[in-house]
Design a protein around this motif. Structure first.
Motif, short mmCIF file in Angstrom:
data_model
loop_
_atom_site.label_atom_id
_atom_site.label_comp_id
_atom_site.label_asym_id
_atom_site.label_seq_id
_atom_site.Cartn_x
_atom_site.Cartn_y
_atom_site.Cartn_z
N LEU A 1 -51.88 97.85 6.35
CA LEU A 1 -51.70 97.74 4.91
C LEU A 1 -52.32 96.46 4.35
O LEU A 1 -52.23 95.40 4.96
CB LEU A 1 -50.21 97.77 4.55
N LYS A 2 -52.93 96.59 3.17
CA LYS A 2 -53.41 95.44 2.40
C LYS A 2 -52.38 95.14 1.32
O LYS A 2 -52.05 96.01 0.51
CB LYS A 2 -54.77 95.72 1.78
N VAL A 3 -51.85 93.92 1.31
CA VAL A 3 -50.77 93.60 0.38
C VAL A 3 -51.05 92.32 -0.40
O VAL A 3 -50.13 91.77 -1.03
CB VAL A 3 -49.43 93.46 1.15
N ILE B 1 -33.33 96.83 5.15
CA ILE B 1 -32.54 96.19 4.08
C ILE B 1 -33.34 95.02 3.48
O ILE B 1 -33.40 94.85 2.25
CB ILE B 1 -31.19 95.71 4.62
N VAL B 2 -33.96 94.23 4.35
CA VAL B 2 -34.79 93.10 3.88
C VAL B 2 -35.98 93.65 3.08
O VAL B 2 -36.32 93.13 2.00
CB VAL B 2 -35.29 92.27 5.07
N PRO C 1 -47.00 89.44 1.98
CA PRO C 1 -46.88 89.24 3.43
C PRO C 1 -45.47 89.48 3.94
O PRO C 1 -45.29 90.10 5.00
CB PRO C 1 -47.30 87.77 3.61
N GLU C 2 -44.46 89.00 3.22
CA GLU C 2 -43.08 89.21 3.64
C GLU C 2 -42.71 90.69 3.58
O GLU C 2 -42.01 91.21 4.45
CB GLU C 2 -42.13 88.40 2.76
N LEU C 3 -43.20 91.35 2.54
CA LEU C 3 -42.96 92.78 2.37
C LEU C 3 -43.52 93.57 3.55
O LEU C 3 -42.85 94.42 4.15
CB LEU C 3 -43.61 93.24 1.06
N LYS C 4 -44.75 93.28 3.89
CA LYS C 4 -45.41 93.98 5.00
C LYS C 4 -44.72 93.68 6.32
O LYS C 4 -44.51 94.59 7.15
CB LYS C 4 -46.88 93.56 5.05
N SER C 5 -44.37 92.43 6.56
CA SER C 5 -43.73 92.05 7.82
C SER C 5 -42.42 92.81 8.03
O SER C 5 -42.15 93.32 9.13
CB SER C 5 -43.47 90.54 7.84
#
Length: 203
Positions: free
Chosen positions: A114-116, A180-181, A123-127
């Motif tokens: 994914l490109k975010v 959840i995160v 980055p936090e979303l993808k991780s």
């Protein structure tokens, strides 16, 4: 003679003065005294438009994530049905878990690609999403190991206390914590782009 000399001197002064004044007048209206042309920088208005490139890329990235979440939710619901089938000694349940495990692997790999960069907290979303889908994939593998052994043994023996079944549950718990995160980070992004709300149990 004196009168003639005086007249000639007067005429010479008049001619000299006229030529001098005429030269100054021509110079005053020449091109060098014209106002300087207005340059393109002076006529170009300030940019008041919206940067559509960034907005379009943000929507594209969010759309890819939302589609992946939909696929993940379908896999989770299908897994619950397949586990129930195996408990009922239905061999098709193991086949379904095998198929779901392969889907989970593809979903995890898609999350990694994914490109975010255009999303808030990208980055936090993808991780968080990669961690969630990786744990879900690990859970599916563990459940598949249990299902095959359970069916091969004539559907006898414990279920909830089986090593692989419990391992599947542990990975599922890890996946839920990461979801959840993720959901907390995803919610404002989804709202900004018109996507529906998601919850950890639906991914």
């Amino acid at each position: 003679m004196l009168v003639l000399v005086a007249v000639l001197l007067a005429a010479a002064v008049y001619v000299t003065t006229s030529l001098t004044n005429g030269h100054q007048t021509d110079a005053g209206i020449g091109p060098s005294s014209a106002a300087p042309p207005i340059t393109s920088e002076e006529t170009t208005p300030g940019s008041t438009g919206i940067d559509r490139t960034s907005s379009d890329e943000s929507l594209r990235q969010a759309t890819e994530i939302d589609a992946l979440l939909g696929d993940s939710g379908q896999a989770r619901r299908a897994l619950a049905t397949a586990l129930d089938a195996v408990r009922a000694c239905d061999g098709t349940g193991a086949e379904d878990i095998d198929r779901i495990t392969a889907q989970r692997r593809k979903q995890r790999d898609a999350a990694v690609r994914l490109k975010v960069g255009a999303l808030d907290n990208g980055p936090e979303l993808k991780s968080a999403l990669v961690e969630a889908l990786t744990a879900s994939y690990d859970a599916d593998q563990a459940y598949l190991a249990w299902a095959r052994r359970y069916l091969a043994g004539g559907c006898t023996g414990p279920v909830e206390t089986d090593y692989d079944y419990r391992r599947g549950g542990a990975h599922s718990g890890t996946a839920r914590n990461s979801k959840i995160v993720f959901v907390a980070l995803w919610r404002p992004v989804a709202a900004a782009h018109g996507f529906g709300d998601r919850n950890a149990d639906g991914i």
